[in-house]
Design a protein around this motif. Sequence first.
Motif, mmCIF file in Angstrom:
data_model
loop_
_atom_site.group_PDB
_atom_site.id
_atom_site.type_symbol
_atom_site.label_atom_id
_atom_site.label_comp_id
_atom_site.label_asym_id
_atom_site.label_seq_id
_atom_site.Cartn_x
_atom_site.Cartn_y
_atom_site.Cartn_z
ATOM 1 N N GLY A 146 0.463 -1.350 0.392
ATOM 2 C CA GLY A 146 -0.044 -0.162 0.122
ATOM 3 C C GLY A 146 0.569 1.381 0.116
ATOM 4 O O GLY A 146 0.452 2.507 0.134
ATOM 5 N N GLY A 147 2.131 1.106 -0.411
ATOM 6 C CA GLY A 147 3.349 2.424 -0.044
ATOM 7 C C GLY A 147 3.289 2.828 0.788
ATOM 8 O O GLY A 147 4.662 3.669 0.810
ATOM 9 N N ILE A 148 3.961 1.402 1.309
ATOM 10 C CA ILE A 148 4.424 1.713 3.276
ATOM 11 C C ILE A 148 5.778 0.694 2.705
ATOM 12 O O ILE A 148 5.309 -0.600 2.662
ATOM 13 C CB ILE A 148 3.457 1.681 3.796
ATOM 14 N N PRO A 149 6.427 1.018 2.883
ATOM 15 C CA PRO A 149 7.743 -0.036 3.357
ATOM 16 C C PRO A 149 7.751 -0.662 4.516
ATOM 17 O O PRO A 149 6.927 -0.328 5.592
ATOM 18 C CB PRO A 149 8.912 0.776 3.309
ATOM 19 N N GLN A 150 7.834 -2.149 4.285
ATOM 20 C CA GLN A 150 7.419 -3.008 5.371
ATOM 21 C C GLN A 150 8.929 -2.963 6.278
ATOM 22 O O GLN A 150 10.036 -3.594 5.840
ATOM 23 C CB GLN A 150 7.315 -4.324 5.808
ATOM 24 N N ASN A 151 8.841 -3.090 7.912
ATOM 25 C CA ASN A 151 10.152 -3.315 8.555
ATOM 26 C C ASN A 151 11.340 -2.939 8.100
ATOM 27 O O ASN A 151 11.988 -3.524 8.550
ATOM 28 C CB ASN A 151 10.297 -5.416 8.168
ATOM 29 N N ILE A 152 10.958 -1.641 8.317
ATOM 30 C CA ILE A 152 12.258 -0.388 8.696
ATOM 31 C C ILE A 152 12.007 0.394 9.592
ATOM 32 O O ILE A 152 11.227 0.294 10.146
ATOM 33 C CB ILE A 152 12.147 0.194 7.189
ATOM 34 N N THR A 153 12.884 0.752 10.270
ATOM 35 C CA THR A 153 13.201 1.781 11.225
ATOM 36 C C THR A 153 13.062 3.300 10.159
ATOM 37 O O THR A 153 13.930 3.619 10.189
ATOM 38 C CB THR A 153 13.920 1.914 12.044
ATOM 39 N N ALA A 196 9.710 9.158 3.894
ATOM 40 C CA ALA A 196 9.448 9.902 5.092
ATOM 41 C C ALA A 196 8.126 9.383 5.071
ATOM 42 O O ALA A 196 7.259 9.170 4.836
ATOM 43 C CB ALA A 196 9.961 10.937 4.336
ATOM 44 N N CYS A 197 7.773 9.778 6.133
ATOM 45 C CA CYS A 197 6.250 9.576 7.067
ATOM 46 C C CYS A 197 6.507 10.670 7.704
ATOM 47 O O CYS A 197 7.357 11.631 8.802
ATOM 48 C CB CYS A 197 6.794 8.756 8.114
ATOM 49 N N TYR A 198 5.007 11.278 7.260
ATOM 50 C CA TYR A 198 4.812 12.864 7.947
ATOM 51 C C TYR A 198 3.039 12.815 8.180
ATOM 52 O O TYR A 198 2.474 12.387 7.664
ATOM 53 C CB TYR A 198 5.433 14.113 6.915
ATOM 54 N N VAL A 199 2.784 14.408 8.769
ATOM 55 C CA VAL A 199 1.633 14.542 8.692
ATOM 56 C C VAL A 199 1.537 16.145 9.175
ATOM 57 O O VAL A 199 2.944 16.525 9.275
ATOM 58 C CB VAL A 199 1.182 14.114 10.299
ATOM 59 N N GLY A 215 -3.656 8.320 16.889
ATOM 60 C CA GLY A 215 -3.585 6.840 15.832
ATOM 61 C C GLY A 215 -4.260 7.016 14.700
ATOM 62 O O GLY A 215 -4.364 5.894 13.421
ATOM 63 N N GLY A 216 -4.183 7.980 13.629
ATOM 64 C CA GLY A 216 -4.654 8.575 12.901
ATOM 65 C C GLY A 216 -3.333 8.100 11.689
ATOM 66 O O GLY A 216 -2.333 7.375 12.180
ATOM 67 N N ALA A 217 -3.701 7.537 10.602
ATOM 68 C CA ALA A 217 -2.223 7.491 9.255
ATOM 69 C C ALA A 217 -1.302 8.615 8.780
ATOM 70 O O ALA A 217 -2.193 9.543 8.623
ATOM 71 C CB ALA A 217 -3.164 6.555 8.379
ATOM 72 N N PRO A 218 -0.858 8.194 9.226
ATOM 73 C CA PRO A 218 0.966 9.384 8.321
ATOM 74 C C PRO A 218 0.758 9.328 6.694
ATOM 75 O O PRO A 218 0.212 8.387 6.504
ATOM 76 C CB PRO A 218 1.202 9.139 8.777
ATOM 77 N N PHE A 219 1.497 10.114 5.989
ATOM 78 C CA PHE A 219 2.030 10.378 4.542
ATOM 79 C C PHE A 219 3.265 9.841 4.736
ATOM 80 O O PHE A 219 4.109 9.979 5.434
ATOM 81 C CB PHE A 219 1.735 11.393 4.035
ATOM 82 N N TYR A 220 3.226 8.409 3.618
ATOM 83 C CA TYR A 220 4.494 8.339 2.689
ATOM 84 C C TYR A 220 5.064 8.698 1.429
ATOM 85 O O TYR A 220 4.225 8.854 0.355
ATOM 86 C CB TYR A 220 4.371 6.948 3.261
ATOM 87 N N VAL A 221 6.323 8.991 1.434
ATOM 88 C CA VAL A 221 7.101 10.043 0.150
ATOM 89 C C VAL A 221 8.228 9.101 -0.204
ATOM 90 O O VAL A 221 8.892 8.669 0.819
ATOM 91 C CB VAL A 221 7.031 11.003 0.437
ATOM 92 N N GLN A 222 8.774 9.037 -1.435
ATOM 93 C CA GLN A 222 10.470 8.387 -1.221
ATOM 94 C C GLN A 222 11.362 9.879 -1.251
ATOM 95 O O GLN A 222 10.804 10.311 -2.155
ATOM 96 C CB GLN A 222 10.424 7.759 -2.395
ATOM 97 N N LEU A 223 12.276 10.090 -0.796
ATOM 98 C CA LEU A 223 13.341 11.276 -0.991
ATOM 99 C C LEU A 223 14.037 11.127 -1.877
ATOM 100 O O LEU A 223 14.412 12.409 -2.431
ATOM 101 C CB LEU A 223 13.597 11.682 0.581
ATOM 102 N N GLY A 224 14.704 10.003 -1.776
ATOM 103 C CA GLY A 224 15.597 10.323 -2.932
ATOM 104 C C GLY A 224 16.310 8.468 -2.349
ATOM 105 O O GLY A 224 16.247 8.319 -1.686
ATOM 106 N N ALA A 225 16.503 8.165 -4.051
ATOM 107 C CA ALA A 225 17.669 6.861 -3.979
ATOM 108 C C ALA A 225 19.014 6.803 -3.757
ATOM 109 O O ALA A 225 19.539 7.911 -3.956
ATOM 110 C CB ALA A 225 17.149 6.319 -5.278
ATOM 111 N N LEU A 226 19.217 6.256 -2.768
ATOM 112 C CA LEU A 226 20.771 5.750 -2.127
ATOM 113 C C LEU A 226 21.191 5.272 -2.556
ATOM 114 O O LEU A 226 20.907 4.018 -3.289
ATOM 115 C CB LEU A 226 20.252 5.781 -0.475
ATOM 116 N N ASN A 227 22.887 5.220 -2.552
ATOM 117 C CA ASN A 227 24.005 4.320 -3.438
ATOM 118 C C ASN A 227 25.042 4.462 -2.500
ATOM 119 O O ASN A 227 25.634 5.878 -3.027
ATOM 120 C CB ASN A 227 24.086 4.240 -4.616
ATOM 121 N N LEU A 228 25.653 3.635 -1.820
ATOM 122 C CA LEU A 228 26.530 4.547 -0.530
ATOM 123 C C LEU A 228 27.870 2.833 -0.410
ATOM 124 O O LEU A 228 27.427 2.000 -0.278
ATOM 125 C CB LEU A 228 25.798 5.191 0.303
#
Length: 230
Positions: A146-153, A196-199, A215-228
């Motif tokens: 659903g557009g949400i990455p799983q099992n990350i901190t 990023a997750c935000y409200v 208990g509401g749901a925040p928004f999730y967006v991709q800030l950028g792609a990392l290659n490190l």
Amino acid sequence: MNKMMVGVGVIVVLIVIVLAVYLVGSIGSGAATTSSPSSTLNPSAPTTIPNAVNTTPPTSIANQSGNQSTQTVPPTSISNQGGGAGTTPGGTKPGCSATSGYVCTNASYSISNSVATIWATVGQNTGEEWSSFAVGYAPAGTKTVGGIPQNITFYIVNGSSTTSNVGTSLQSGSVVKIEAYNGVGLGSATSGVLWACYVNSGLLYAGHTCFAQGGGAPFYVQLGALNLTS
């Protein structure tokens, strides 16, 4: 007198002859009507009634299983469009390649005592004010639902990742230095996506997941792609 009797006798004879002829004709006619018909059925050879049903045997259907090939439709490749299940792609350029509308610069990666840490400078230019936000790193291959990455901190600005920490605000056009990852298992090089997750109002609590105040749901967006590389 004699002549008269002769005439009467002749008449009687004629009448008798006519009656005889009539009787003979009647007997002949009756015999003709009682005669057996000229055509009789032969019981030894009964009449054959033609079979009108089509008795042509059905066409034999050959087994063509040996000549047919099973068409295997390849599964549709599911790209991560934020609406369903997918995987997080990895970065293609060294550093951080920002998504349009967001800032992702000065990304760095170090490993110390097997613990990997990622830092980056992030920001947003969406015209909105994020009242509370956090950032998390999803290595390439991380499952999204659903557009949400799983099992990350997710980490807030001060780097804390406990679930009781509250994200700070981030205005449009501003940037902030943030810790995006602090853990093990990445190796000497890594690629993935910075999320990023935000409200837009209220508070956001960050840690192993993100949830808004109440208990509401925040928004999730991709800030950028990392290659490190460390």
